[in-house]
Design a protein around this motif. Sequence first.
Motif, mmCIF file in Angstrom:
data_model
loop_
_atom_site.group_PDB
_atom_site.id
_atom_site.type_symbol
_atom_site.label_atom_id
_atom_site.label_comp_id
_atom_site.label_asym_id
_atom_site.label_seq_id
_atom_site.Cartn_x
_atom_site.Cartn_y
_atom_site.Cartn_z
ATOM 1 N N PHE A 212 0.804 -1.214 0.000
ATOM 2 C CA PHE A 212 0.000 0.000 0.000
ATOM 3 C C PHE A 212 0.841 1.270 0.000
ATOM 4 C CE2 PHE A 212 -3.375 -2.906 0.893
ATOM 5 C CZ PHE A 212 -4.489 -2.298 0.342
ATOM 6 N N ASN A 213 2.090 1.178 0.418
ATOM 7 C CA ASN A 213 2.968 2.351 0.294
ATOM 8 C C ASN A 213 3.164 2.724 -1.170
ATOM 9 O OD1 ASN A 213 3.384 2.960 2.979
ATOM 10 N ND2 ASN A 213 5.195 1.659 3.169
ATOM 11 N N ARG A 214 3.200 1.726 -2.036
ATOM 12 C CA ARG A 214 3.306 2.017 -3.461
ATOM 13 C C ARG A 214 2.038 2.682 -3.982
ATOM 14 N NH1 ARG A 214 5.077 -3.270 -4.105
ATOM 15 N NH2 ARG A 214 3.452 -3.706 -5.647
ATOM 16 N N PHE A 215 0.900 2.251 -3.478
ATOM 17 C CA PHE A 215 -0.356 2.875 -3.880
ATOM 18 C C PHE A 215 -0.416 4.329 -3.426
ATOM 19 C CE2 PHE A 215 -2.688 -1.480 -3.626
ATOM 20 C CZ PHE A 215 -1.969 -1.913 -4.723
ATOM 21 N N ARG A 216 0.080 4.588 -2.220
ATOM 22 C CA ARG A 216 0.036 5.950 -1.673
ATOM 23 C C ARG A 216 0.842 6.925 -2.531
ATOM 24 N NH1 ARG A 216 0.651 3.014 3.305
ATOM 25 N NH2 ARG A 216 -1.225 3.192 4.601
ATOM 26 N N ASN A 217 1.907 6.439 -3.118
ATOM 27 C CA ASN A 217 2.763 7.319 -3.919
ATOM 28 C C ASN A 217 2.033 7.908 -5.116
ATOM 29 O OD1 ASN A 217 4.921 6.850 -2.207
ATOM 30 N ND2 ASN A 217 5.695 5.124 -3.404
ATOM 31 N N ASN A 218 0.959 7.249 -5.566
ATOM 32 C CA ASN A 218 0.218 7.713 -6.737
ATOM 33 C C ASN A 218 -1.045 8.485 -6.379
ATOM 34 O OD1 ASN A 218 2.040 6.470 -8.524
ATOM 35 N ND2 ASN A 218 1.001 4.506 -8.291
ATOM 36 N N LEU A 219 -1.249 8.732 -5.078
ATOM 37 C CA LEU A 219 -2.424 9.480 -4.643
ATOM 38 C C LEU A 219 -2.050 10.933 -4.353
ATOM 39 C CD1 LEU A 219 -4.103 6.966 -2.149
ATOM 40 C CD2 LEU A 219 -4.850 7.529 -4.456
ATOM 41 N N PRO A 220 -3.004 11.865 -4.494
ATOM 42 C CA PRO A 220 -2.737 13.258 -4.117
ATOM 43 C C PRO A 220 -2.327 13.346 -2.645
ATOM 44 C CG PRO A 220 -4.777 13.096 -5.373
ATOM 45 C CD PRO A 220 -4.349 11.687 -5.088
ATOM 46 N N SER A 221 -1.531 14.342 -2.313
ATOM 47 C CA SER A 221 -0.991 14.455 -0.952
ATOM 48 C C SER A 221 -2.072 14.692 0.099
ATOM 49 C CB SER A 221 0.035 15.595 -0.894
ATOM 50 O OG SER A 221 -0.568 16.820 -1.279
ATOM 51 N N ASN A 222 -3.228 15.216 -0.322
ATOM 52 C CA ASN A 222 -4.287 15.506 0.649
ATOM 53 C C ASN A 222 -5.269 14.332 0.810
ATOM 54 O OD1 ASN A 222 -5.326 15.806 -1.940
ATOM 55 N ND2 ASN A 222 -6.808 17.358 -1.331
ATOM 56 N N ILE A 223 -4.966 13.193 0.224
ATOM 57 C CA ILE A 223 -5.802 12.001 0.379
ATOM 58 C C ILE A 223 -4.981 10.924 1.087
ATOM 59 C CG2 ILE A 223 -6.995 10.133 -0.811
ATOM 60 C CD1 ILE A 223 -7.818 12.013 -2.961
ATOM 61 N N ASP A 224 -5.531 10.421 2.201
ATOM 62 C CA ASP A 224 -4.862 9.340 2.920
ATOM 63 C C ASP A 224 -5.490 8.013 2.527
ATOM 64 O OD1 ASP A 224 -3.125 8.093 4.573
ATOM 65 O OD2 ASP A 224 -4.062 8.703 6.445
ATOM 66 N N LEU A 225 -4.758 6.942 2.743
ATOM 67 C CA LEU A 225 -5.209 5.611 2.350
ATOM 68 C C LEU A 225 -5.485 4.798 3.613
ATOM 69 C CD1 LEU A 225 -5.722 3.577 0.087
ATOM 70 C CD2 LEU A 225 -3.322 2.956 0.207
ATOM 71 N N VAL A 226 -6.734 4.350 3.761
ATOM 72 C CA VAL A 226 -7.132 3.562 4.924
ATOM 73 C C VAL A 226 -7.814 2.292 4.428
ATOM 74 C CG1 VAL A 226 -8.530 3.486 7.024
ATOM 75 C CG2 VAL A 226 -7.427 5.624 6.339
ATOM 76 N N LEU A 227 -7.417 1.144 4.973
ATOM 77 C CA LEU A 227 -7.996 -0.131 4.569
ATOM 78 C C LEU A 227 -8.947 -0.595 5.659
ATOM 79 C CD1 LEU A 227 -7.957 -2.485 2.514
ATOM 80 C CD2 LEU A 227 -6.179 -3.520 3.918
ATOM 81 N N THR A 228 -10.190 -0.930 5.279
ATOM 82 C CA THR A 228 -11.167 -1.420 6.242
ATOM 83 C C THR A 228 -11.765 -2.720 5.732
ATOM 84 O OG1 THR A 228 -13.066 -0.283 5.220
ATOM 85 C CG2 THR A 228 -11.787 0.960 6.833
ATOM 86 N N ASN A 229 -12.408 -3.444 6.638
ATOM 87 C CA ASN A 229 -13.141 -4.640 6.226
ATOM 88 C C ASN A 229 -14.639 -4.340 6.273
ATOM 89 O OD1 ASN A 229 -13.855 -4.697 8.933
ATOM 90 N ND2 ASN A 229 -12.457 -6.347 9.457
ATOM 91 N N ASP A 230 -15.466 -5.370 6.057
ATOM 92 C CA ASP A 230 -16.902 -5.129 5.994
ATOM 93 C C ASP A 230 -17.519 -4.853 7.358
ATOM 94 O OD1 ASP A 230 -16.543 -7.633 6.993
ATOM 95 O OD2 ASP A 230 -17.875 -8.664 5.621
ATOM 96 N N GLU A 231 -16.738 -4.965 8.426
ATOM 97 C CA GLU A 231 -17.243 -4.665 9.766
ATOM 98 C C GLU A 231 -16.972 -3.226 10.183
ATOM 99 O OE1 GLU A 231 -15.360 -7.560 12.213
ATOM 100 O OE2 GLU A 231 -16.415 -9.255 11.324
#
Length: 231
Positions: A212-231
Amino acid sequence: MMRLGVGFKLGIWLALFGILSTALTGYYAYSKSRELLISAAEDKLLTATDVVGQRFLDALIPMTEDLSMIVALPALTALADGVAGSDEARRNTAKLAEVFASMLKSRVDYTQLRVIGVADFGKELIRTDRTSSGVETLNNDDLQEKGHFPYMFEALKLPAGAFYFSKINLNRERHWQDGFDTPTLRIATPVRGVDGSVFVIVVVNVDLNRLFNRFRNNLPSNIDLVLTNDE
């Protein structure tokens, strides 16, 4: 007492009406602008979420292909159909350990590759870890029983060529130095012998921090990446 003229009163009412109209127009413009900004932000987040979700699914495909390649290796087939503890079994185990070490060196998201036997309560037969000092294949004395883990008993139910994807949790493997306590995904697939029964399970551990660090590199700086499950 001086009485106010009709014209003066009318002027006051017109002024008040003008102020009220200006205020209402300003509020309407503010409200519409706010709605447009929220809508644009939602669209931006939705697009980013769709892109990251698709990239995550795309990243899983080569992982399953690697497991399929391992399952098809002659050394693993021979290990499944051979005699446990024989010289040939030891040679095949060594060959597979070399393949696992090479794969861990080239696949930066992988932290562990294992072959786990169905017998002896799910005893690990081969285990190669990524450690702080490099890639390490564990000795027989360090191999553990894993039969009580879902990625083991759930994979046993699968047909040949199918894959089990574990829930994401923090890695707590003993003897495992690099990435302890990191979010980990485990992908497992069964290997069947000549009699059709499952002989071993092949499992790869994926470090989601690296992925996911690789995914973050391609996102705008003002968007954070959070992973959640269905709960």
